[in-house]
Design an enzyme around this catalytic site. Structure first.
Site, PDB file in Angstrom:
ATOM      1  N   GLY A 220      49.476  41.910  52.182  1.00  0.00           N
ATOM      2  CA  GLY A 220      49.730  43.114  51.392  1.00  0.00           C
ATOM      3  C   GLY A 220      50.485  42.808  50.114  1.00  0.00           C
ATOM      4  N   GLY A 222      50.290  44.024  47.203  1.00  0.00           N
ATOM      5  CA  GLY A 222      50.725  45.206  46.467  1.00  0.00           C
ATOM      6  C   GLY A 222      52.076  45.699  46.926  1.00  0.00           C
ATOM      7  N   ASP A 223      52.360  45.511  48.208  1.00  0.00           N
ATOM      8  CA  ASP A 223      53.672  45.846  48.758  1.00  0.00           C
ATOM      9  C   ASP A 223      54.673  44.713  48.543  1.00  0.00           C
ATOM     10  OD1 ASP A 223      53.213  48.439  50.066  1.00  0.00           O
ATOM     11  OD2 ASP A 223      51.876  47.332  51.388  1.00  0.00           O
ATOM     12  N   ILE A 224      54.275  43.499  48.914  1.00  0.00           N
ATOM     13  CA  ILE A 224      55.237  42.404  48.999  1.00  0.00           C
ATOM     14  C   ILE A 224      55.686  41.935  47.621  1.00  0.00           C
ATOM     15  CG2 ILE A 224      55.485  39.989  49.701  1.00  0.00           C
ATOM     16  CD1 ILE A 224      53.889  40.696  52.224  1.00  0.00           C
ATOM     17  N   ALA A 227      58.101  44.325  46.323  1.00  0.00           N
ATOM     18  CA  ALA A 227      59.371  44.160  47.031  1.00  0.00           C
ATOM     19  C   ALA A 227      60.189  43.011  46.457  1.00  0.00           C
ATOM     20  CB  ALA A 227      59.103  43.927  48.514  1.00  0.00           C
TER      21      ALA A 227
END
Length: 450
Positions: A220, A222-224, A227
């Site tokens: 992921g 797009g998330d990581i 983050a």
């Protein structure tokens, strides 16, 4: 994610955590034990058992992946991360595969990104629950959330409210398209997940085979990646708050993060006026730079410089290819990528991946395409503490999770304890905030905390 059948790990390759002598919420906590190899390598320089972020308190209102990964990075480096969950718990607690029953049931997903954290459960829709959070914010350095725009304001817990309670607070958030405070996107009210960010940010437009459909990355990103960027922003804001005494609002949009990750397409389009296209595993600027079939699997090889190419042609027993006009420069090798790929595959196809690595490893960048069952047996992973086992409460199971990639020579970092049960540390945290046992019990009975 690993199921229980994948946890029979052999050859001493995976570091396991051991029970702590200190109970937490009446339950034994898994505390990490550094591998002997790494301990030997680092011991001469180790002067502190504290993480570099020891003393930093973080209020974690996040859920799913992007937010929890942000606060996981901070917790791994020693921050006291207090995960504030709704009374029903974070949605991903039950994302499979899971272990345990009842209140002790949660899965590998939750284990992986919520290690090293404490959990307190609060009903933030109630006046008394909001007061508990305000008391926590007053004694904290950072707050992180990844709700949709406006939710914290509707709870009367937005940044403007919290900065009055704690002027030094660093308030950080991840949104799909950023927050209006730092630039109002036309998509500001749209919900987003990883795949949406990958699609809109350009990642999928250059990922996949030329004649195939756009492809997202397996992890992921797009998330990581959002983050990782937010954790960097948080630390910068904390540094400034220490100097000025004033906190600030920090946000990262997932769309923005992916556009930043795919930075190459921006300047390519600016200079050429053409949209970069999907090229499979090839590189648009350097060659060879890709994945090649072997007799038993696949291997990645990168030889973009003319020197690298010369070394590779010698290793293949084809030194004449270094003088072949199709391959004399990296530009030519990219222009003739199919031919370049073919001559390398002709060589690799007759060898195993291990044989290819044995011939050119250490001279030319090379690496086998590995599955997780191969990765956990790799001595590099053991030496670098990159796969760690944590205990699961109420069961005999241990769960393997990825370790901490950020290493220090003087500070202790890594997985110190498993992810918490829902509300496992509520009483402890409430006590630190000055609430007595009677107050805690009254709020529990009133379904304000759990």
């Amino acid at each position: 994610m690993l199921g229980s059948d994948a946890l029979i790990l052999t050859e001493g390759r995976v570091r396991s955590t051991a029970p702590s002598t200190a109970p937490c919420g009446g339950r034994t906590v898994a505390a990490s034990r550094r591998s002997p190899t790494l301990a030997r390598n680092r011991g001469a320089h180790m002067t502190s058992q504290d993480g570099p972020l020891e003393g930093l308190r973080v209020v974690d209102l996040t859920h799913m992946l992007a937010g929890p990964y942000t606060t996981m990075l901070l917790a791994d480096m020693g921050a006291d991360v207090i995960k504030v969950e709704p009374l029903r718990g974070d949605f991903i607690r039950t994302a499979g595969p899971t272990f345990g029953e009842g209140d002790e049931r949660f899965g590998g997903y939750f284990h992986s990104v919520n290690r090293n954290k404490r959990s307190i459960a609060i009903d933030l829709r109630s006046d008394e629950g909001r007061q508990v959070l305000l008391d926590l914010v007053r004694r904290s350095d950072v707050l992180v959330e990844n709700f949709r725009v406006g939710i914290m304001e509707r709870l009367e817990l937005g940044y403007e409210t919290l900065r009055q309670v704690n002027p030094k607070l660093v308030y950080a958030c991840i949104r799909g398209f950023g927050d209006p405070k730092t630039g109002e996107s036309p998509y500001v009210d749209w919900p987003a997940y990883d795949v949406i960010a990958q699609a809109m940010g350009g990642f999928m437009s250059i990922t996949g085979e030329p004649d195939g459909e756009p492809m997202k990355a397996g992890p992921g990103v797009g998330d990581i990646f959002a983050a990782v960027l937010l954790s960097t922003g948080i630390l910068a804001a904390v540094r400034q708050a220490d100097r000025s005494g004033q906190g600030q609002f920090v946000d990262v949009g997932m769309y923005d993060a992916i556009l930043s990750l795919t930075e190459r397409i921006v300047y390519q389009y600016s200079i050429t006026g053409q949209d970069p296209e999907r090229q499979g595993n090839a590189h648009p600027l350097f060659g060879p730079f890709g994945v090649f079939r072997t007799s038993d699997s696949w291997v990645a090889i990168a030889a973009p410089t003319d020197r690298d190419w010369g070394l590779l042609t010698e290793a293949m027993g084809r030194p004449e290819l270094a003088e072949d006009p199709r391959f004399t420069t990296t530009t030519n090798r990219v222009r003739n990528e199919k031919d370049t790929h073919a001559v390398i595959t002709e060589w690799t196809h007759g060898l195993t991946s291990a044989e290819v690595a044995g011939i050119i490893g250490g001279r030319i960048p090379v690496g086998p395409v590995q599955t997780i069952s191969q990765i956990i047996k790799d001595p590099h992973v053991a030496t670098r503490d990159m796969v760690v086992e944590v205990e699961h409460p109420g069961t005999d199971h241990k769960v393997a999770i990825a370790g901490t990639p950020i290493k220090f020579d003087r500070s202790e970092v890594g997985v110190r304890r498993r992810a918490p049960l829902l509300g496992e540390h509520t009483a402890d945290v409430m006590g630190e905030l000055g609430y007595g046992a009677e107050d805690v019990e009254r709020l529990r009975q009133g379904d304000i905390i759990a």
